[in-house]
Design an enzyme around this catalytic site. Structure first.
Site, mmCIF file in Angstrom:
data_model
loop_
_atom_site.group_PDB
_atom_site.id
_atom_site.type_symbol
_atom_site.label_atom_id
_atom_site.label_comp_id
_atom_site.label_asym_id
_atom_site.label_seq_id
_atom_site.Cartn_x
_atom_site.Cartn_y
_atom_site.Cartn_z
ATOM 1 N N LYS A 71 42.917 -51.888 -4.056
ATOM 2 C CA LYS A 71 44.490 -52.348 -4.186
ATOM 3 C C LYS A 71 45.152 -51.974 -2.727
ATOM 4 C CE LYS A 71 45.706 -50.372 -8.485
ATOM 5 N NZ LYS A 71 46.507 -51.343 -9.397
ATOM 6 N N ASN A 116 44.451 -49.080 -18.634
ATOM 7 C CA ASN A 116 45.083 -48.425 -17.488
ATOM 8 C C ASN A 116 46.508 -48.462 -17.512
ATOM 9 O OD1 ASN A 116 46.284 -50.119 -15.011
ATOM 10 N ND2 ASN A 116 44.695 -51.259 -15.985
ATOM 11 N N PHE A 120 50.682 -49.885 -10.166
ATOM 12 C CA PHE A 120 50.654 -50.276 -8.638
ATOM 13 C C PHE A 120 50.809 -49.290 -7.564
ATOM 14 C CE2 PHE A 120 53.312 -54.472 -9.974
ATOM 15 C CZ PHE A 120 52.173 -55.048 -10.584
ATOM 16 N N SER A 182 51.643 -57.533 -14.950
ATOM 17 C CA SER A 182 51.071 -55.944 -15.263
ATOM 18 C C SER A 182 52.120 -55.298 -16.129
ATOM 19 C CB SER A 182 51.033 -55.370 -13.920
ATOM 20 O OG SER A 182 50.044 -55.969 -13.351
ATOM 21 N N ASN A 184 52.645 -52.418 -16.589
ATOM 22 C CA ASN A 184 52.767 -50.687 -16.195
ATOM 23 C C ASN A 184 54.046 -50.583 -15.182
ATOM 24 O OD1 ASN A 184 50.584 -50.227 -17.686
ATOM 25 N ND2 ASN A 184 49.296 -51.002 -16.265
ATOM 26 N N THR A 185 54.816 -51.678 -14.851
ATOM 27 C CA THR A 185 55.977 -51.680 -14.031
ATOM 28 C C THR A 185 57.019 -52.100 -14.956
ATOM 29 O OG1 THR A 185 54.783 -52.113 -12.004
ATOM 30 C CG2 THR A 185 57.113 -52.479 -11.906
ATOM 31 N N LYS A 221 50.158 -65.063 -11.733
ATOM 32 C CA LYS A 221 49.248 -64.438 -12.636
ATOM 33 C C LYS A 221 49.952 -64.153 -13.810
ATOM 34 C CE LYS A 221 45.780 -60.752 -12.800
ATOM 35 N NZ LYS A 221 44.973 -59.951 -12.468
ATOM 36 N N ASN A 250 46.047 -61.228 -17.086
ATOM 37 C CA ASN A 250 46.291 -60.045 -16.605
ATOM 38 C C ASN A 250 45.804 -59.051 -18.003
ATOM 39 O OD1 ASN A 250 47.099 -57.277 -15.452
ATOM 40 N ND2 ASN A 250 48.368 -58.643 -14.308
ATOM 41 N N GLY A 275 38.634 -56.061 -20.522
ATOM 42 C CA GLY A 275 37.419 -55.995 -20.850
ATOM 43 C C GLY A 275 37.212 -56.880 -21.892
ATOM 44 N N THR A 326 36.479 -55.413 -15.175
ATOM 45 C CA THR A 326 35.902 -54.424 -16.165
ATOM 46 C C THR A 326 34.556 -54.708 -16.249
ATOM 47 O OG1 THR A 326 38.029 -54.291 -17.395
ATOM 48 C CG2 THR A 326 36.281 -53.399 -18.513
HETATM 49 C C1 FMN Z 1 42.237 -50.209 -13.275
HETATM 50 C C2 FMN Z 1 42.635 -51.798 -13.350
HETATM 51 C C3 FMN Z 1 43.876 -51.783 -12.598
HETATM 52 C C4 FMN Z 1 44.141 -53.350 -12.380
HETATM 53 N N1 FMN Z 1 45.283 -53.474 -11.445
HETATM 54 C C5 FMN Z 1 45.712 -54.693 -11.378
HETATM 55 C C6 FMN Z 1 46.598 -55.057 -10.221
HETATM 56 O O1 FMN Z 1 47.139 -54.063 -9.415
HETATM 57 N N2 FMN Z 1 46.961 -56.099 -10.060
HETATM 58 C C7 FMN Z 1 46.939 -57.134 -10.989
HETATM 59 O O2 FMN Z 1 47.127 -58.375 -10.915
HETATM 60 N N3 FMN Z 1 45.896 -56.913 -12.049
HETATM 61 C C8 FMN Z 1 45.525 -55.826 -12.276
HETATM 62 N N4 FMN Z 1 44.255 -55.643 -13.111
HETATM 63 C C9 FMN Z 1 44.201 -56.469 -14.225
HETATM 64 C C10 FMN Z 1 42.688 -57.162 -13.568
HETATM 65 O O3 FMN Z 1 43.001 -57.983 -12.364
HETATM 66 C C11 FMN Z 1 42.493 -58.493 -14.674
HETATM 67 O O4 FMN Z 1 43.326 -59.363 -14.696
HETATM 68 C C12 FMN Z 1 42.126 -57.709 -16.112
HETATM 69 O O5 FMN Z 1 41.608 -56.314 -15.986
HETATM 70 C C13 FMN Z 1 41.496 -58.665 -17.035
HETATM 71 O O6 FMN Z 1 39.974 -58.879 -16.145
HETATM 72 P P1 FMN Z 1 38.861 -57.833 -16.788
HETATM 73 O O7 FMN Z 1 38.566 -57.967 -18.417
HETATM 74 O O8 FMN Z 1 37.623 -58.776 -16.059
HETATM 75 O O9 FMN Z 1 38.957 -56.622 -16.316
HETATM 76 C C14 FMN Z 1 43.776 -54.275 -13.089
HETATM 77 C C15 FMN Z 1 42.782 -53.805 -14.037
HETATM 78 C C16 FMN Z 1 42.425 -52.644 -14.235
HETATM 79 C C17 FMN Z 1 41.115 -52.473 -15.239
#
Ligand code: FMN
Length: 370
Positions: A71, A116, A120, A182, A184-185, A221, A250, A275, A326
């Protein structure tokens, strides 16, 4: 070996502590003089079939590390040494902020997933820009910068907040991503609605244009939870504003299809799931985007990619690049190499001289190579 380490050590400590520990270890090892170089020789993609030219970048392979792992831009080059062709740092916000209270990161091991609600947590755009500006001599990887809204900033001031980040980071970003997805905001995903997204993307585009002679490629995104019409609307807007690409997707707010006990999942609370459970929906969103934009935008696929075959399927469905988070957590430090090597094998098997020839090959307009 990693599986053993994961089940003996990492599984017994909180997921966030394990993340910090693992990331610190990667940075410490890569910082030993000469070791970064050795790791890169051993792990980085070197088969010319994997080379991808896109977004004005020349990448040694199509696999990158998704946003959220690094981050604060603390270790992009160390992560590159593990075999990622590019690393997306962030999400970075204009003002530093602590994120949500802990615990805020959980493993759903049975589902090969994470949940999660980090929110941010980051040290702010100025700090990230400083860190990227003073990267060591050993710059081994392309760095994209993902920007988001500062939580304390009201929605009607979001444009100025994103623009502030874009200005601070334009000089150090090899591409930039506007994150409006995201979960979470509070209110962030409302910015995906075209009436909010248009001024936001226009503002960031203008800031990047004004930042200097080198035009920083800009992508947006999106969330997997958008309705199909909303995906189309974002795609149309991206074309209209001449953005460079779209990253899909995302994390999801859906809890469908999980095998983990629903009561256990509910007890963990709010957040986005990443994941394996995201795989199908992320691919469906990608297909929808490709159907809408063809090869006029660069599509970056992320969500549930665990194997080379998963990554290959995204490329065949129209993705120029793929990312994961993931899969790397569960797969360990040699995972990026496995995926890049598997992709090289699949490209050779298909008789291609470049993996770019596979882009969109499973779609009706299979044009390849953007
Ligand atoms: C712990 C965690 C934190 C993440 N933080 C962000 C973030 O700050 N900004 C963002 O655009 N995506 C964030 N993501 C999303 C990932 O970039 C990705 O889009 C999402 O996890 C799907 O991909 P994956 O299945 O390969 O994990 C986060 C994912 C995880 C697991």
């Amino acid at each position: 070996m990693y599986k053993l380490l994961f089940s003996i050590v990492f599984r017994r400590i909180s997921a966030e502590t394990a993340h910090h520990l693992g990331f610190r270890l990667i940075r410490a090892i890569a910082a030993i003089p000469g070791v970064g170089w050795v790791l890169r020789r051993w792990l980085a993609p070197r088969d010319p079939v994997l080379r991808v030219r896109t977004l004005g970048l020349d990448l040694p392979g199509p696999l990158g590390l998704a946003a959220g792992f690094d981050k604060d831009a603390r270790g992009a080059d160390a992560l590159g040494a593990l075999g990622f062709a590019f690393v997306e740092i962030g999400t970075v916000t204009a003002q530093p902020q602590p994120g949500n209270p802990t615990p805020r990161l959980f493993r759903l091991v049975e589902d090969r997933a994470l949940l999660n609600r980090m929110g941010f947590n980051n040290a702010g755009a100025a700090a990230a820009a400083d860190r990227l500006r003073t990267r060591g001599r050993d710059r081994g990887v392309t760095v994209g910068v993902n920007i988001g809204k500062t939580k304390a900033v009201p929605e009607d001031e979001a444009v100025a907040d994103y623009v502030a980040s874009a200005k601070l980071l334009a000089e150090v970003a090899e591409y930039m991503v506007v994150n409006v997805s995201s979960p979470n905001t509070p209110g962030l995903r409302n910015l995906q609605a075209v009436e909010h997204l248009r001024p936001l993307l226009t503002g960031v585009c203008d800031a990047l244009d004004a930042a200097g002679p080198r035009r920083v490629p800009l992508l947006v995104k999106i969330a997997p939870d958008l309705a199909d019409e909303d995906i189309d609307a974002v795609a149309d807007l991206a074309l209209e504003l001449q953005l460079d690409g779209i990253i899909a997707t995302n994390t999801t707010i859906s809890r469908n299809g999980l095998t983990t006990d629903p009561a256990q999942v509910e007890a963990l609370g709010a957040g986005g799931v990443s994941g394996a459970p995201l795989k199908e929906r992320s691919l469906a969103v990608l297909r929808r985007l490709r159907g809408r934009v063809g090869d006029r935008l660069v599509l970056v696929a992320v969500g549930g990619i665990e194997t080379a075959e998963d990554a290959w399927a995204r490329i065949q469905a129209g993705a120029t690049l793929v990312q994961a988070y993931t899969g790397f957590i569960y797969g360990g430090p040699l995972w990026p190499r496995r995926i890049q090597r598997g992709l090289a094998r699949l490209a050779h098997q298909a008789g291609y001289t470049s993996i770019s020839q596979a882009i969109g090959s499973a779609t009706s307009d299979g044009t390849g190579n953007r």
